[in-house]
Write a protein that holds these residues in place. Structure first.
Motif, PDB file in Angstrom:
ATOM      1  N   ARG A 141       0.812  -1.226   0.000  1.00 47.38           N
ATOM      2  CA  ARG A 141       0.000   0.000   0.000  1.00 47.38           C
ATOM      3  C   ARG A 141       0.837   1.264   0.000  1.00 47.38           C
ATOM      4  O   ARG A 141       0.422   2.288  -0.522  1.00 47.38           O
ATOM      5  CB  ARG A 141      -0.929   0.014   1.211  1.00 47.38           C
ATOM      6  CG  ARG A 141      -2.114  -0.873   1.049  1.00 47.38           C
ATOM      7  CD  ARG A 141      -3.023  -0.741   2.255  1.00 47.38           C
ATOM      8  NE  ARG A 141      -4.138  -1.633   2.127  1.00 47.38           N
ATOM      9  CZ  ARG A 141      -5.388  -1.226   2.008  1.00 47.38           C
ATOM     10  NH1 ARG A 141      -5.671   0.048   2.026  1.00 47.38           N
ATOM     11  NH2 ARG A 141      -6.353  -2.105   1.893  1.00 47.38           N
ATOM     12  N   ASP A 142       2.024   1.209   0.611  1.00 50.02           N
ATOM     13  CA  ASP A 142       2.878   2.397   0.652  1.00 50.02           C
ATOM     14  C   ASP A 142       3.627   2.626  -0.657  1.00 50.02           C
ATOM     15  O   ASP A 142       4.417   3.553  -0.776  1.00 50.02           O
ATOM     16  CB  ASP A 142       3.854   2.316   1.834  1.00 50.02           C
ATOM     17  CG  ASP A 142       4.881   1.211   1.706  1.00 50.02           C
ATOM     18  OD1 ASP A 142       4.894   0.473   0.680  1.00 50.02           O
ATOM     19  OD2 ASP A 142       5.697   1.053   2.644  1.00 50.02           O
ATOM     20  N   GLY A 143       3.379   1.774  -1.655  1.00 50.39           N
ATOM     21  CA  GLY A 143       4.012   1.929  -2.958  1.00 50.39           C
ATOM     22  C   GLY A 143       5.320   1.187  -3.117  1.00 50.39           C
ATOM     23  O   GLY A 143       5.931   1.221  -4.181  1.00 50.39           O
ATOM     24  N   THR A 144       5.772   0.504  -2.069  1.00 51.75           N
ATOM     25  CA  THR A 144       7.003  -0.278  -2.140  1.00 51.75           C
ATOM     26  C   THR A 144       6.800  -1.455  -3.091  1.00 51.75           C
ATOM     27  O   THR A 144       5.776  -2.136  -3.044  1.00 51.75           O
ATOM     28  CB  THR A 144       7.396  -0.799  -0.746  1.00 51.75           C
ATOM     29  OG1 THR A 144       7.471   0.308   0.147  1.00 51.75           O
ATOM     30  CG2 THR A 144       8.731  -1.514  -0.784  1.00 51.75           C
ATOM     31  N   ILE A 145       7.798  -1.692  -3.936  1.00 52.91           N
ATOM     32  CA  ILE A 145       7.700  -2.703  -4.994  1.00 52.91           C
ATOM     33  C   ILE A 145       8.742  -3.801  -4.809  1.00 52.91           C
ATOM     34  O   ILE A 145       9.906  -3.526  -4.522  1.00 52.91           O
ATOM     35  CB  ILE A 145       7.952  -2.050  -6.374  1.00 52.91           C
ATOM     36  CG1 ILE A 145       6.928  -0.969  -6.680  1.00 52.91           C
ATOM     37  CG2 ILE A 145       8.037  -3.080  -7.482  1.00 52.91           C
ATOM     38  CD1 ILE A 145       5.558  -1.461  -6.994  1.00 52.91           C
ATOM     39  N   VAL A 146       8.304  -5.042  -5.030  1.00 48.12           N
ATOM     40  CA  VAL A 146       9.204  -6.182  -5.184  1.00 48.12           C
ATOM     41  C   VAL A 146       8.920  -6.758  -6.566  1.00 48.12           C
ATOM     42  O   VAL A 146       7.768  -7.070  -6.889  1.00 48.12           O
ATOM     43  CB  VAL A 146       8.981  -7.259  -4.093  1.00 48.12           C
ATOM     44  CG1 VAL A 146       9.804  -8.504  -4.382  1.00 48.12           C
ATOM     45  CG2 VAL A 146       9.336  -6.709  -2.713  1.00 48.12           C
ATOM     46  N   GLY A 147       9.945  -6.862  -7.380  1.00 43.20           N
ATOM     47  CA  GLY A 147       9.808  -7.446  -8.713  1.00 43.20           C
ATOM     48  C   GLY A 147      10.280  -8.892  -8.686  1.00 43.20           C
ATOM     49  O   GLY A 147      11.306  -9.201  -8.088  1.00 43.20           O
ATOM     50  N   ILE A 148       9.511  -9.765  -9.325  1.00 46.25           N
ATOM     51  CA  ILE A 148       9.838 -11.192  -9.327  1.00 46.25           C
ATOM     52  C   ILE A 148       9.858 -11.700 -10.762  1.00 46.25           C
ATOM     53  O   ILE A 148       8.874 -11.579 -11.493  1.00 46.25           O
ATOM     54  CB  ILE A 148       8.808 -11.999  -8.507  1.00 46.25           C
ATOM     55  CG1 ILE A 148       8.722 -11.450  -7.082  1.00 46.25           C
ATOM     56  CG2 ILE A 148       9.161 -13.488  -8.510  1.00 46.25           C
ATOM     57  CD1 ILE A 148       7.519 -11.944  -6.306  1.00 46.25           C
ATOM     58  N   GLU A 149      10.983 -12.267 -11.145  1.00 49.59           N
ATOM     59  CA  GLU A 149      11.132 -12.915 -12.440  1.00 49.59           C
ATOM     60  C   GLU A 149      11.123 -14.420 -12.222  1.00 49.59           C
ATOM     61  O   GLU A 149      11.773 -14.919 -11.307  1.00 49.59           O
ATOM     62  CB  GLU A 149      12.462 -12.522 -13.097  1.00 49.59           C
ATOM     63  CG  GLU A 149      12.446 -11.208 -13.812  1.00 49.59           C
ATOM     64  CD  GLU A 149      11.578 -11.237 -15.051  1.00 49.59           C
ATOM     65  OE1 GLU A 149      11.678 -12.186 -15.860  1.00 49.59           O
ATOM     66  OE2 GLU A 149      10.786 -10.316 -15.215  1.00 49.59           O
ATOM     67  N   VAL A 150      10.407 -15.148 -13.048  1.00 50.93           N
ATOM     68  CA  VAL A 150      10.337 -16.609 -12.956  1.00 50.93           C
ATOM     69  C   VAL A 150      11.002 -17.186 -14.196  1.00 50.93           C
ATOM     70  O   VAL A 150      10.614 -16.868 -15.322  1.00 50.93           O
ATOM     71  CB  VAL A 150       8.875 -17.093 -12.854  1.00 50.93           C
ATOM     72  CG1 VAL A 150       8.812 -18.606 -12.784  1.00 50.93           C
ATOM     73  CG2 VAL A 150       8.178 -16.453 -11.657  1.00 50.93           C
ATOM     74  N   LYS A 151      12.017 -18.027 -13.973  1.00 48.27           N
ATOM     75  CA  LYS A 151      12.775 -18.626 -15.070  1.00 48.27           C
ATOM     76  C   LYS A 151      12.790 -20.146 -14.927  1.00 48.27           C
ATOM     77  O   LYS A 151      13.206 -20.665 -13.896  1.00 48.27           O
ATOM     78  CB  LYS A 151      14.233 -18.127 -15.078  1.00 48.27           C
ATOM     79  CG  LYS A 151      14.378 -16.630 -15.195  1.00 48.27           C
ATOM     80  CD  LYS A 151      13.911 -16.155 -16.540  1.00 48.27           C
ATOM     81  CE  LYS A 151      13.985 -14.644 -16.652  1.00 48.27           C
ATOM     82  NZ  LYS A 151      13.285 -14.136 -17.804  1.00 48.27           N
ATOM     83  N   ALA A 152      12.358 -20.835 -15.937  1.00 46.94           N
ATOM     84  CA  ALA A 152      12.389 -22.297 -15.942  1.00 46.94           C
ATOM     85  C   ALA A 152      13.716 -22.750 -16.540  1.00 46.94           C
ATOM     86  O   ALA A 152      13.771 -23.405 -17.573  1.00 46.94           O
ATOM     87  CB  ALA A 152      11.210 -22.855 -16.735  1.00 46.94           C
ATOM     88  N   SER A 153      14.794 -22.363 -15.878  1.00 46.57           N
ATOM     89  CA  SER A 153      16.130 -22.722 -16.355  1.00 46.57           C
ATOM     90  C   SER A 153      17.024 -23.031 -15.165  1.00 46.57           C
ATOM     91  O   SER A 153      16.747 -22.611 -14.043  1.00 46.57           O
ATOM     92  CB  SER A 153      16.730 -21.586 -17.189  1.00 46.57           C
ATOM     93  OG  SER A 153      16.867 -20.427 -16.413  1.00 46.57           O
ATOM     94  N   ALA A 154      18.087 -23.757 -15.434  1.00 43.72           N
ATOM     95  CA  ALA A 154      19.002 -24.178 -14.368  1.00 43.72           C
ATOM     96  C   ALA A 154      19.970 -23.079 -13.963  1.00 43.72           C
ATOM     97  O   ALA A 154      20.646 -23.194 -12.940  1.00 43.72           O
ATOM     98  CB  ALA A 154      19.767 -25.421 -14.816  1.00 43.72           C
ATOM     99  N   SER A 155      20.045 -22.009 -14.761  1.00 44.12           N
ATOM    100  CA  SER A 155      20.960 -20.916 -14.424  1.00 44.12           C
ATOM    101  C   SER A 155      20.324 -19.594 -14.831  1.00 44.12           C
ATOM    102  O   SER A 155      19.360 -19.557 -15.593  1.00 44.12           O
ATOM    103  CB  SER A 155      22.304 -21.098 -15.137  1.00 44.12           C
ATOM    104  OG  SER A 155      22.123 -21.089 -16.536  1.00 44.12           O
ATOM    105  N   VAL A 156      20.883 -18.525 -14.314  1.00 39.20           N
ATOM    106  CA  VAL A 156      20.430 -17.187 -14.683  1.00 39.20           C
ATOM    107  C   VAL A 156      21.593 -16.430 -15.304  1.00 39.20           C
ATOM    108  O   VAL A 156      22.758 -16.743 -15.053  1.00 39.20           O
ATOM    109  CB  VAL A 156      19.857 -16.405 -13.476  1.00 39.20           C
ATOM    110  CG1 VAL A 156      18.583 -17.038 -12.993  1.00 39.20           C
ATOM    111  CG2 VAL A 156      20.847 -16.302 -12.352  1.00 39.20           C
ATOM    112  N   SER A 157      21.260 -15.442 -16.104  1.00 34.54           N
ATOM    113  CA  SER A 157      22.290 -14.634 -16.753  1.00 34.54           C
ATOM    114  C   SER A 157      22.005 -13.161 -16.472  1.00 34.54           C
ATOM    115  O   SER A 157      20.905 -12.802 -16.054  1.00 34.54           O
ATOM    116  CB  SER A 157      22.289 -14.902 -18.261  1.00 34.54           C
ATOM    117  OG  SER A 157      21.089 -14.421 -18.837  1.00 34.54           O
TER     118      SER A 157
END
Length: 185
Positions: A141-157
């Motif tokens: 409600r205070d406008g604070t944001i958490v962004g979440i990315e979902v990746k169906a992979s064994a690693s991230v780049s």
């Protein structure tokens, strides 16, 4: 409910399964299912009222960037979704839709958690016309944001952080955290 043709309803479910985790375009879905846009809209409203699907709105905070307004589509029950896909588990994990199914599961689990959590937040997605996107935005409600990315992979780049970095630059101190959920160790 005004269901005039049960075959249209079955066709729509199949079309929505193929579009899970993606932007919902009523006109395109109607064209692909050889139905009218009004029928598709009516049936989608019915599926939402029956708690079978969930449309996730696009997040906007008056950014200077033009934002795409289309919602994303999810099935409230990921088990129903995978049943409608009619795939063996091994085939699902190696298919192109696996990432969307995983995103569906994560989004719906977060929705469930928020019903009892002391944290009062709403979930949406973020996508610009240039294609910059974040799968899930949790906004308090205070406008604070958490962004979440979902990746169906064994690693991230580093490229997997592109959307999160973009949003952080645009909203500054309101950006609390970025999370990448992936299937690796």
């Amino acid at each position: 409910s005004n269901i005039q043709n049960i075959r249209y309803f079955e066709t729509l479910l199949s079309l929505l399964v193929a579009r899970v985790g993606n932007l919902l375009n009523i006109s395109e879905t109607a064209r692909d299912g050889k139905m009218s846009s009004s029928t598709v809209g009516r049936y989608i409203s019915l599926l939402e009222a029956l708690y079978l699907i969930n449309t996730q709105t696009n997040w906007s905070n008056n950014l200077t960037t033009r934002i795409i307004k289309s919602p994303k589509i999810y099935f409230n029950d990921t088990g129903l979704l995978t049943s409608l896909l009619d795939m063996e588990m091994e085939k699902l994990f190696s298919s192109s839709i696996w990432g969307a199914v995983l995103e569906n599961f994560i989004f719906m689990e977060l929705e469930k958690q928020l019903t009892w959590s002391i944290i009062d937040a709403k979930l949406s997605h973020f996508r610009t016309t240039s294609g910059t996107e974040i799968d899930i935005i949790a906004e308090k409600r205070d406008g604070t944001i958490v962004g979440i990315e979902v990746k169906a992979s064994a690693s991230v780049s580093p490229s997997d952080l592109q959307g999160l970095k973009y949003l952080k630059e645009k909203i500054g101190d309101k950006f609390h955290k970025g999370i990448i959920f992936y299937t690796g160790k």
